[in-house]
Design an enzyme around this catalytic site. Sequence first.
Site, PDB file in Angstrom:
ATOM      1  NE  ARG A  79       0.651   1.336   4.468  1.00  0.00           N
ATOM      2  CZ  ARG A  79       1.840   1.885   4.630  1.00  0.00           C
ATOM      3  NH1 ARG A  79       2.461   2.448   3.613  1.00  0.00           N
ATOM      4  NH2 ARG A  79       2.432   1.879   5.814  1.00  0.00           N
ATOM      5  CE  LYS A 126       1.941   6.769   7.424  1.00  0.00           C
ATOM      6  NZ  LYS A 126       1.722   5.386   7.927  1.00  0.00           N
ATOM      7  CB  SER A 165      -2.166   7.349   7.419  1.00  0.00           C
ATOM      8  OG  SER A 165      -1.187   6.729   8.221  1.00  0.00           O
ATOM      9  CE  LYS A 212       5.106   7.395  11.672  1.00  0.00           C
ATOM     10  NZ  LYS A 212       5.080   6.180  10.805  1.00  0.00           N
ATOM     11  NE  ARG A 247       2.223   9.248  15.165  1.00  0.00           N
ATOM     12  CZ  ARG A 247       2.114   8.004  14.702  1.00  0.00           C
ATOM     13  NH1 ARG A 247       3.025   7.103  15.000  1.00  0.00           N
ATOM     14  NH2 ARG A 247       1.093   7.692  13.939  1.00  0.00           N
ATOM     15  CE  LYS A 253       4.287  -3.882  18.130  1.00  0.00           C
ATOM     16  NZ  LYS A 253       3.479  -2.900  17.381  1.00  0.00           N
ATOM     17  CG  HIS A 304       7.480  -4.937  11.974  1.00  0.00           C
ATOM     18  ND1 HIS A 304       6.760  -3.868  12.462  1.00  0.00           N
ATOM     19  CD2 HIS A 304       6.598  -5.955  11.885  1.00  0.00           C
ATOM     20  CE1 HIS A 304       5.512  -4.236  12.668  1.00  0.00           C
ATOM     21  NE2 HIS A 304       5.384  -5.505  12.334  1.00  0.00           N
ATOM     22  CD  GLU A 357       5.993  -0.792   8.913  1.00  0.00           C
ATOM     23  OE1 GLU A 357       6.333  -0.439  10.053  1.00  0.00           O
ATOM     24  OE2 GLU A 357       4.814  -0.763   8.503  1.00  0.00           O
ATOM     25  CB  THR A 389      -6.578  -9.287   9.766  1.00  0.00           C
ATOM     26  OG1 THR A 389      -5.429  -9.379   8.917  1.00  0.00           O
ATOM     27  CG2 THR A 389      -7.693  -8.576   9.008  1.00  0.00           C
TER      28      THR A 389
END
Length: 213
Positions: free
Chosen positions: A59, A61, A65, A69, A72, A130, A138, A155, A168
């Site tokens: 994809r 971005k 988003s 970003k 941020r 996590k 990643h 990424e 998902t």
Amino acid sequence: MDGDNGNSIVVTPTPEEFYGEDYPRLQAALAQLDGLAEGFAATAGDSDDLKPVVYHTSRIKSPASLVEKIARKGGSGTTLADAIEANVQDILGLRIICAFGDDVYAAAHWIGEQPDVEVLRTKDYIKHPKPNGYRSYHMNVRFTSGAGAFLPSSEIQIRTVATDFWATLEHKMKYKKTIKNPELLTQELKRCADEIASVDLDMQTLRDAIRRA
């Protein structure tokens, strides 16, 4: 633009509208990124008939988003150039889905060996999940040549079919505002993640046993 009730209607631009003349550049860069998944998928793999890549998705971005970003990261602009200036690392994203855990690491190794790829950083959430149970490998990579060389990095997420199914559902469910007892949901998702990881290990063990037979 105002509606009949006097409320302002926000029109969200499409990616083509938002990125404008940069959109074809991003599409070409995305094709180069997709080529990594397709290149690994075309490798001979191991002796069994299972392909090393079950499927892959990619994809560009989304406009919302990207703007979020940039902000941020301390930027104030809203364009692709502003994102590059702010060193946004995931303007493009690729997800590679494998059948077995060994294929995840094989894919990461193969990508890192490509002559036009520089691996900037990796995070192994398979060996170090996590707290919510999320497991994936990643990578942030930079193309040193070709269509994607103008971007700071892209990424890549690599995981198994089972963990992709979990991720998902987890992503969709955690944003549901009407869910009662969210703490219980979190606990159940973590339990499911651990069970899925156990199944992945069992399937890898069976695959290895079949190979040795």
